[in-house]
Design an enzyme around this catalytic site. Sequence first.
Site, PDB file in Angstrom:
ATOM      1  N   LYS A 113      58.591  38.725  34.016  1.00 53.96           N
ATOM      2  CA  LYS A 113      59.574  37.788  33.449  1.00 53.96           C
ATOM      3  C   LYS A 113      60.050  38.246  32.065  1.00 53.96           C
ATOM      4  CE  LYS A 113      59.269  35.683  37.215  1.00 53.96           C
ATOM      5  NZ  LYS A 113      58.562  34.548  37.742  1.00 53.96           N
TER       6      LYS A 113
HETATM    7  C1  LIG Z   1      57.935  33.776  39.012  1.00 56.26           C
HETATM    8  C2  LIG Z   1      58.513  32.487  39.498  1.00 56.26           C
HETATM    9  C3  LIG Z   1      57.758  31.318  39.608  1.00 56.26           C
HETATM   10  C4  LIG Z   1      56.271  31.287  39.441  1.00 56.26           C
HETATM   11  O1  LIG Z   1      55.852  31.778  38.238  1.00 56.26           O
HETATM   12  P1  LIG Z   1      54.288  32.092  38.021  1.00 56.26           P
HETATM   13  O2  LIG Z   1      54.189  32.081  36.521  1.00 56.26           O
HETATM   14  O3  LIG Z   1      54.029  33.429  38.604  1.00 56.26           O
HETATM   15  O4  LIG Z   1      53.524  31.003  38.650  1.00 56.26           O
HETATM   16  C5  LIG Z   1      58.398  30.152  39.954  1.00 56.26           C
HETATM   17  N1  LIG Z   1      59.713  30.123  40.211  1.00 56.26           N
HETATM   18  C6  LIG Z   1      60.471  31.233  40.150  1.00 56.26           C
HETATM   19  C7  LIG Z   1      61.929  31.128  40.417  1.00 56.26           C
HETATM   20  C8  LIG Z   1      59.891  32.451  39.821  1.00 56.26           C
HETATM   21  O5  LIG Z   1      60.621  33.565  39.801  1.00 56.26           O
END
Ligand SMILES: *Cc1c(COP(=O)(O)O)cnc(C)c1O
Length: 412
Positions: free
Chosen positions: A213
């Site tokens: 992210k």
């Molecule tokens: C990565 C992601 C999540 C989950 O994030 P985590 O921190 O890995 O639990 C939820 N929604 C979207 C759209 C994502 O890309």
Amino acid sequence: MARLFCARSLRSENEQSGALFLRNSVERRVREKYLVFGAPHFGEAAIGEVVDSLRSGWIGTGPKVARLEQMVSEYTGAKHTVAVNSCTAALHLSLLAADVGPGDEVITSPMTFCATANSIIHTGARPVFVDCERDTQLIDPAKIEAAITSRTKAIVPVHFAGRVCDMNAIASIAKRHNLRVIEDAAHAIEGRYDGHKVGSMSDMTCFSFYVTKNVTTGEGGMVATDDAELASRIKMKALHGMSRDAWKRFSDAGYKHYEVVSPGFKYNMMDLQAAIGIHQFDHVEVWLDRRNEIWRRYSEELKGLQIDLPARDDPRSRHARHLYTLMIDSAKTGVTRDEFMNRMHAKNIGTGVHYIGVHLHPWYRENLGTKAEDYPNATWISERTVSIPLSPHLDDDDVTDVITAIRESLGA
Ligand SMILES: *Cc1c(COP(=O)(O)O)cnc(C)c1O
């Protein structure tokens, strides 16, 4: 559709198929070193901060988590923030804080990561998918109202790829029907809409700090809200359901008895994780500028190829530039999306698929009865989409390599 890609398994799966492909192909590598999709980068400040945690002997929840929460509050303008160990946990707790449970329905987009739907299912509620728009890939506000029933409790818009949803339209629907809005902003911490920062618009907003992210703590997430009561319920539920003062156990204020007021979860973030994230807020805007530069180069230098590029920006919003996606249609290019990815891999460029729509995965098909044809836009995207590298740490030569590899893989 036989092969299902998850962001997490993609790399290894792709490496395997790529290795097979290499043996049979004459693809030319465009560069020596493999360009890993979405690899994070840490400066000396982050490394020092992690070492500081380790040396201090205090690696669990503590002052660094509080600092990271403060930083996200300042960055987003949200009055309250609660750090947790993933965005999945943030979504789950936000839904619970909104009193979502068995018998309820929650509206969301099928064009998202499975965690969005799973967090709804974990509350006992049912996710109700509303198809996305084909060009923006965002939930289509015009289709939301038809999906609302007497059981609907909340809407979970997903700011897919960093593009912010039409929050005015969604907020007015929510208001009319007395629904909560919980934003899945895993892709969009830098996003803005109509002068408002993402994190300051809805009942609750959930961020992800997963490795790929825009801001990362390795694993991690956060809920942002202006509502003190919601924040305190989330905080309580994130740590075993212990009464609020339990978080003070993580300080040197001396021993305190705790009371469990609800059977909660183990979702708290560690200082060690917060240490990884704290210094990213020094760079977050600079990194966004760099992704904007890369985005402009892709849009300029890839136009004219027989592929679809991301939709034009919505002038009301600031796009957080999380994913740059191409739509590969084999009828136009003569190459399937998966073959395109194999070719890119053989050329030493990593790519990703974000995502195969949730509605197409077996569990949801079998248990919720979702069908490809019920969500034609999400299905269309699922069959064609591929994400190309958009890390702010790419230099101009890296970007040139990606563009060259795309042209060659398409036979252009
Ligand atoms: C990565 C992601 C999540 C989950 O994030 P985590 O921190 O890995 O639990 C939820 N929604 C979207 C759209 C994502 O890309």
